[in-house]
Scaffold this active site. Structure first.
Site, PDB file in Angstrom:
ATOM      1  N   LYS A 122       0.823  -1.213   0.000  1.00 39.12           N
ATOM      2  CA  LYS A 122       0.000   0.000   0.000  1.00 39.12           C
ATOM      3  C   LYS A 122       0.854   1.260   0.000  1.00 39.12           C
ATOM      4  CE  LYS A 122      -4.398  -1.778   1.518  1.00 39.12           C
ATOM      5  NZ  LYS A 122      -5.503  -1.754   2.475  1.00 39.12           N
TER       6      LYS A 122
ATOM      7  N   LYS B 273      -9.484  -4.540  -6.630  1.00 38.14           N
ATOM      8  CA  LYS B 273      -9.980  -3.279  -7.196  1.00 38.14           C
ATOM      9  C   LYS B 273      -8.860  -2.304  -7.491  1.00 38.14           C
ATOM     10  CE  LYS B 273     -14.237  -2.550  -7.939  1.00 38.14           C
ATOM     11  NZ  LYS B 273     -15.272  -3.083  -7.091  1.00 38.14           N
TER      12      LYS B 273
ATOM     13  N   LYS C 212      -3.298 -11.021  -7.231  1.00 42.24           N
ATOM     14  CA  LYS C 212      -4.636 -11.333  -6.715  1.00 42.24           C
ATOM     15  C   LYS C 212      -5.651 -10.371  -7.321  1.00 42.24           C
ATOM     16  CE  LYS C 212      -4.848  -8.297  -2.797  1.00 42.24           C
ATOM     17  NZ  LYS C 212      -5.287  -7.917  -1.509  1.00 42.24           N
TER      18      LYS C 212
HETATM   19  P1  AMP Z   1     -10.850  -6.288   1.443  1.00 47.32           P
HETATM   20  O1  AMP Z   1     -11.658  -5.949   0.258  1.00 47.32           O
HETATM   21  O2  AMP Z   1      -9.387  -6.046   1.242  1.00 47.32           O
HETATM   22  O3  AMP Z   1     -11.403  -5.682   2.717  1.00 47.32           O
HETATM   23  O4  AMP Z   1     -10.955  -7.854   1.630  1.00 47.32           O
HETATM   24  C1  AMP Z   1     -12.072  -8.480   2.195  1.00 47.32           C
HETATM   25  C2  AMP Z   1     -11.850  -9.966   2.308  1.00 47.32           C
HETATM   26  O5  AMP Z   1     -11.732 -10.553   1.011  1.00 47.32           O
HETATM   27  C3  AMP Z   1     -10.574 -10.350   3.046  1.00 47.32           C
HETATM   28  O6  AMP Z   1     -10.821 -11.490   3.831  1.00 47.32           O
HETATM   29  C4  AMP Z   1      -9.607 -10.655   1.950  1.00 47.32           C
HETATM   30  O7  AMP Z   1      -8.601 -11.561   2.334  1.00 47.32           O
HETATM   31  C5  AMP Z   1     -10.513 -11.273   0.906  1.00 47.32           C
HETATM   32  N1  AMP Z   1      -9.989 -11.109  -0.455  1.00 47.32           N
HETATM   33  C6  AMP Z   1      -9.760  -9.939  -1.091  1.00 47.32           C
HETATM   34  N2  AMP Z   1      -9.281 -10.156  -2.336  1.00 47.32           N
HETATM   35  C7  AMP Z   1      -9.202 -11.504  -2.482  1.00 47.32           C
HETATM   36  C8  AMP Z   1      -8.788 -12.361  -3.544  1.00 47.32           C
HETATM   37  N3  AMP Z   1      -8.374 -11.879  -4.721  1.00 47.32           N
HETATM   38  N4  AMP Z   1      -8.851 -13.706  -3.345  1.00 47.32           N
HETATM   39  C9  AMP Z   1      -9.288 -14.206  -2.169  1.00 47.32           C
HETATM   40  N5  AMP Z   1      -9.690 -13.455  -1.139  1.00 47.32           N
HETATM   41  C10 AMP Z   1      -9.654 -12.112  -1.278  1.00 47.32           C
END
Ligand code: AMP
Ligand code: TRP
Length: 325
Positions: A113, A197, A194
């Site tokens: 980040k 967004k 991964k």
């Molecule tokens: P965030 O949008 O970063 O708050 O992520 C929310 C949840 O989604 C967290 O548990 C992340 O680990 C999971 N997550 C986000 N991106 C991925 C991805 N590409 N594959 C698997 N899990 C994800």
């Protein structure tokens, strides 16, 4: 009963990575009835990013609606907004004081980040995992259902609990991440990364995407092979197909990929149809929830009340342990 805690930031619409890595698991765990569960919107965490205030407010509402539309049931779990509960930031401060700063600089997400937002390396970006540890331990969470990218933060949470316990006496439980069988969904356009967004719209499929948008995005997905083997892009698409299509369809494409008779255009078309169909009900329910702000706020208020009870209990005990009371 084991306690489960997990959160998600209101930084954008839910995408397939969030769903397959975390939220689908949340719904399954909730319905298994084996756990006491706390799920929350990590709105304080998203202040470390670049969202404007009005956008944050809008995305929070969307995330509440999306989680409810996916089946999160506020009667079965404590479902709340982090900033509504007093205790998260209080406990985070106490954890700040037992956590060596060197451990925070090691965090992969901090490095990523800070690279992505070099003009805004705020302190919150560094202490972010401490607030996350507070989120979990405020409710004595033992299991944390998250995607792979969050495992390091959950491990740090376990360390923080130990540092605290060593200094003040055994109090916090051991925390463990709980992964799904697809802990890391890959980006459509850069399948070595991964799905996220922050890479751009074309990299992700949102759960709310309309069928034509899904097809358009999939049509641009990378399938090129390197060195003659199955490409990471194709592997990712097949993984998604396995998740969303019936077994026969999935197996026929796997066979075609082996025989090298596969047509990626067909794969993308079938996958797009299946994803769109899978989230058809979701899109409908989401739209309905979004029309009902009053109901959403009521659900958040009820959840906060329940969470606050546990938070207060923990904080009263912690204040005593550390000598504040
Ligand atoms: P965030 O949008 O970063 O708050 O992520 C929310 C949840 O989604 C967290 O548990 C992340 O680990 C999971 N997550 C986000 N991106 C991925 C991805 N590409 N594959 C698997 N899990 C994800
Ligand atoms: N950091 C997590 C993410 O970006 C969100 C989060 C905040 C979280 N607090 C948490 C996840 C506590 C699990 C437990 O995905």
């Amino acid at each position: 009963m084991k306690r489960i805690v997990s959160g998600i930031q209101p930084t954008g619409n839910l995408h397939l990575g969030n769903y397959l890595g975390a939220v689908k698991n949340w719904v399954d765990l909730q319905n298994s009835k084996d756990y006491e569960i706390y799920f929350f919107i990590a709105d304080l965490h998203s202040l470390t990013g670049k969202l404007e205030a009005s956008k944050l407010k809008e995305q929070t509402k969307i995330l509440i609606a999306e989680l409810l539309a996916l089946g999160i049931d506020h009667k079965k779990v404590v479902f709340f907004r982090q900033s509504d509960v007093v205790g998260h930031t209080d406990l985070a401060w106490i954890f700040d004081c037992v956590t060596p700063v060197s451990e925070l600089y090691r965090m992969t997400q901090f490095k990523d980040k800070s690279g992505n937002q070099p003009k805004n390396i705020n302190s919150g970006l560094l202490t972010y995992p401490i607030l996350q540890a507070a989120d979990i331990l405020l409710y004595q969470g033992e299991l944390v259902p998250v995607g792979e990218d969050q495992v390091q933060h959950v491990e740090l949470t376990r360390d923080i609990a130990r540092w605290f316990n060593n200094k003040y006496g055994q109090y916090f439980v051991e925390t463990k991440a709980k992964l799904t069988h697809i802990p890391r969904v890959k980006s459509l356009l850069a399948p070595d990364k991964k799905m996220s967004k922050s890479l751009g719209e074309g990299h992700v499929i949102d759960l709310a995407d309309e069928p034509e948008v899904i097809l358009k995005k999939l049509n641009k997905a990378v399938t090129a092979t390197e060195g003659g083997g199955e490409s990471m892009g194709v592997a990712n698409l097949l993984l998604l197909l396995k998740e969303f299509a019936d077994k026969k369809t999935y197996e026929s494409f796997v066979r075609a990929e082996k025989d090298k008779t596969i047509r990626y255009g067909d794969l993308k078309k079938v996958l797009a149809e299946n994803i769109a169909e899978h989230f058809k009900e979701f899109r409908k329910k989401r739209a309905e929830y979004l029309k009902n702000s009053v109901k959403l706020e009521k659900i958040m208020a009820d959840g906060a009340k329940k969470a606050q009870k546990q938070a207060e209990k923990t904080m009263a005990e912690v204040r005593k342990l550390v000598g504040l009371r």
